[in-house]
Design a protein around this motif. Structure first.
Motif, PDB file in Angstrom:
ATOM      1  N   PRO A   1       0.826  -1.210   0.000  1.00  0.00           N
ATOM      2  CA  PRO A   1       0.000   0.000   0.000  1.00  0.00           C
ATOM      3  C   PRO A   1       0.861   1.261   0.000  1.00  0.00           C
ATOM      4  O   PRO A   1       1.984   1.251   0.479  1.00  0.00           O
ATOM      5  N   THR A   2       0.301   2.302  -0.537  1.00  0.00           N
ATOM      6  CA  THR A   2       1.008   3.579  -0.508  1.00  0.00           C
ATOM      7  C   THR A   2       0.893   4.183   0.886  1.00  0.00           C
ATOM      8  O   THR A   2       0.062   3.766   1.702  1.00  0.00           O
ATOM      9  N   GLU A   3       1.690   5.192   1.161  1.00  0.00           N
ATOM     10  CA  GLU A   3       1.675   5.857   2.459  1.00  0.00           C
ATOM     11  C   GLU A   3       0.289   6.418   2.782  1.00  0.00           C
ATOM     12  O   GLU A   3      -0.161   6.374   3.930  1.00  0.00           O
ATOM     13  N   GLU A   4      -0.429   6.903   1.773  1.00  0.00           N
ATOM     14  CA  GLU A   4      -1.769   7.464   1.981  1.00  0.00           C
ATOM     15  C   GLU A   4      -2.799   6.393   2.315  1.00  0.00           C
ATOM     16  O   GLU A   4      -3.832   6.686   2.895  1.00  0.00           O
ATOM     17  N   GLN A   5      -2.564   5.152   1.920  1.00  0.00           N
ATOM     18  CA  GLN A   5      -3.509   4.061   2.148  1.00  0.00           C
ATOM     19  C   GLN A   5      -3.352   3.410   3.521  1.00  0.00           C
ATOM     20  O   GLN A   5      -4.228   2.683   3.954  1.00  0.00           O
ATOM     21  N   VAL A   6      -2.258   3.662   4.197  1.00  0.00           N
ATOM     22  CA  VAL A   6      -1.983   3.020   5.475  1.00  0.00           C
ATOM     23  C   VAL A   6      -2.823   3.656   6.579  1.00  0.00           C
ATOM     24  O   VAL A   6      -2.880   4.869   6.709  1.00  0.00           O
ATOM     25  N   ASP A   7      -3.499   2.813   7.364  1.00  0.00           N
ATOM     26  CA  ASP A   7      -4.288   3.259   8.509  1.00  0.00           C
ATOM     27  C   ASP A   7      -3.875   2.405   9.705  1.00  0.00           C
ATOM     28  O   ASP A   7      -4.234   1.232   9.798  1.00  0.00           O
ATOM     29  N   ALA A   8      -3.121   2.972  10.627  1.00  0.00           N
ATOM     30  CA  ALA A   8      -2.580   2.225  11.768  1.00  0.00           C
ATOM     31  C   ALA A   8      -3.671   1.685  12.688  1.00  0.00           C
ATOM     32  O   ALA A   8      -3.417   0.789  13.491  1.00  0.00           O
ATOM     33  N   ASP A   9      -4.877   2.217  12.596  1.00  0.00           N
ATOM     34  CA  ASP A   9      -5.972   1.745  13.441  1.00  0.00           C
ATOM     35  C   ASP A   9      -6.727   0.574  12.834  1.00  0.00           C
ATOM     36  O   ASP A   9      -7.610   0.000  13.469  1.00  0.00           O
TER      37      ASP A   9
ATOM     38  N   ASN B   1      -5.873  -6.626  11.856  1.00  0.00           N
ATOM     39  CA  ASN B   1      -6.542  -7.926  11.817  1.00  0.00           C
ATOM     40  C   ASN B   1      -6.407  -8.625  13.174  1.00  0.00           C
ATOM     41  O   ASN B   1      -5.845  -8.055  14.124  1.00  0.00           O
ATOM     42  N   ALA B   2      -6.885  -9.845  13.276  1.00  0.00           N
ATOM     43  CA  ALA B   2      -6.849 -10.577  14.539  1.00  0.00           C
ATOM     44  C   ALA B   2      -5.428 -10.883  14.991  1.00  0.00           C
ATOM     45  O   ALA B   2      -5.197 -11.118  16.168  1.00  0.00           O
ATOM     46  N   GLY B   3      -4.486 -10.866  14.066  1.00  0.00           N
ATOM     47  CA  GLY B   3      -3.086 -11.099  14.401  1.00  0.00           C
ATOM     48  C   GLY B   3      -2.351  -9.843  14.783  1.00  0.00           C
ATOM     49  O   GLY B   3      -1.136  -9.835  14.883  1.00  0.00           O
ATOM     50  N   LYS B   4      -3.068  -8.750  14.978  1.00  0.00           N
ATOM     51  CA  LYS B   4      -2.514  -7.447  15.366  1.00  0.00           C
ATOM     52  C   LYS B   4      -1.635  -6.842  14.276  1.00  0.00           C
ATOM     53  O   LYS B   4      -0.761  -6.048  14.537  1.00  0.00           O
ATOM     54  N   GLU B   5      -1.882  -7.226  13.024  1.00  0.00           N
ATOM     55  CA  GLU B   5      -1.134  -6.698  11.892  1.00  0.00           C
ATOM     56  C   GLU B   5      -1.950  -5.605  11.215  1.00  0.00           C
ATOM     57  O   GLU B   5      -3.171  -5.745  11.057  1.00  0.00           O
ATOM     58  N   THR B   6      -1.288  -4.530  10.807  1.00  0.00           N
ATOM     59  CA  THR B   6      -1.965  -3.473  10.073  1.00  0.00           C
ATOM     60  C   THR B   6      -2.384  -4.009   8.710  1.00  0.00           C
ATOM     61  O   THR B   6      -1.629  -4.703   8.043  1.00  0.00           O
ATOM     62  N   VAL B   7      -3.617  -3.711   8.305  1.00  0.00           N
ATOM     63  CA  VAL B   7      -4.133  -4.176   7.023  1.00  0.00           C
ATOM     64  C   VAL B   7      -4.632  -3.000   6.195  1.00  0.00           C
ATOM     65  O   VAL B   7      -4.807  -1.898   6.707  1.00  0.00           O
ATOM     66  N   THR B   8      -4.864  -3.242   4.917  1.00  0.00           N
ATOM     67  CA  THR B   8      -5.319  -2.209   3.985  1.00  0.00           C
ATOM     68  C   THR B   8      -6.567  -2.712   3.270  1.00  0.00           C
ATOM     69  O   THR B   8      -6.660  -3.890   2.934  1.00  0.00           O
ATOM     70  N   HIS B   9      -7.525  -1.831   3.054  1.00  0.00           N
ATOM     71  CA  HIS B   9      -8.726  -2.190   2.294  1.00  0.00           C
ATOM     72  C   HIS B   9      -8.370  -2.484   0.843  1.00  0.00           C
ATOM     73  O   HIS B   9      -7.522  -1.823   0.268  1.00  0.00           O
ATOM     74  N   ILE B  10      -9.026  -3.475   0.268  1.00  0.00           N
ATOM     75  CA  ILE B  10      -8.986  -3.699  -1.170  1.00  0.00           C
ATOM     76  C   ILE B  10     -10.430  -3.765  -1.646  1.00  0.00           C
ATOM     77  O   ILE B  10     -11.356  -3.959  -0.841  1.00  0.00           O
ATOM     78  N   LYS B  11     -10.631  -3.618  -2.919  1.00  0.00           N
ATOM     79  CA  LYS B  11     -11.987  -3.645  -3.476  1.00  0.00           C
ATOM     80  C   LYS B  11     -12.685  -4.943  -3.091  1.00  0.00           C
ATOM     81  O   LYS B  11     -12.140  -6.035  -3.237  1.00  0.00           O
ATOM     82  N   GLY B  12     -13.895  -4.814  -2.544  1.00  0.00           N
ATOM     83  CA  GLY B  12     -14.678  -5.969  -2.147  1.00  0.00           C
ATOM     84  C   GLY B  12     -14.468  -6.396  -0.695  1.00  0.00           C
ATOM     85  O   GLY B  12     -15.153  -7.302  -0.220  1.00  0.00           O
TER      86      GLY B  12
END
Length: 103
Positions: A1-9, A12-23
């Motif tokens: 993900p780009t820097e703008e797409q990252v949301d630290a809040d 996932n259940a593994g405490k890893e930062t995730v990014t939205h994808i379509k769908g």
């Protein structure tokens, strides 16, 4: 993900930062616990540090390790659903993780 797409809040259940994808879809932790405690989960798949021959599960946080939350593993395994534990059979130091009793 780009820097703008990252949301630290957004984790996932593994405490890893995730990014939205379509769908993709998501729900809050309160909705998650409502589903678990309300009996709406039929199967739980989770990791563990150790498993005993009687099915006891060791799942804890390592002291001084930075994490984003405690998680709901104990809620999941006590919810009355079928539980599948996925893990390596041995720790990095070669010690067994499937034991007569958890330490």
């Amino acid at each position: 993900p780009t820097e703008e797409q990252v949301d630290a809040d957004l984790i996932n259940a593994g405490k890893e930062t995730v990014t939205h994808i379509k769908g993709s879809s998501l729900f809050s932790s309160s909705e998650s616990f409502a589903m678990i405690r309300g009996g709406h989960v039929d199967l739980t798949v989770l990791g563990a540090l150790q498993v005993a021959q009687n099915g006891d599960l060791a799942n804890w946080i390592i002291p001084r390790k930075m994490v984003k939350g405690m998680g709901g593993a104990m809620d999941l395994v006590s919810s009355g659903t079928r539980v599948v534990v996925t893990m390596d059979h041995c720790a990095k130091d070669g010690t067994h993780k499937i034991l007569q009793s958890c330490r």
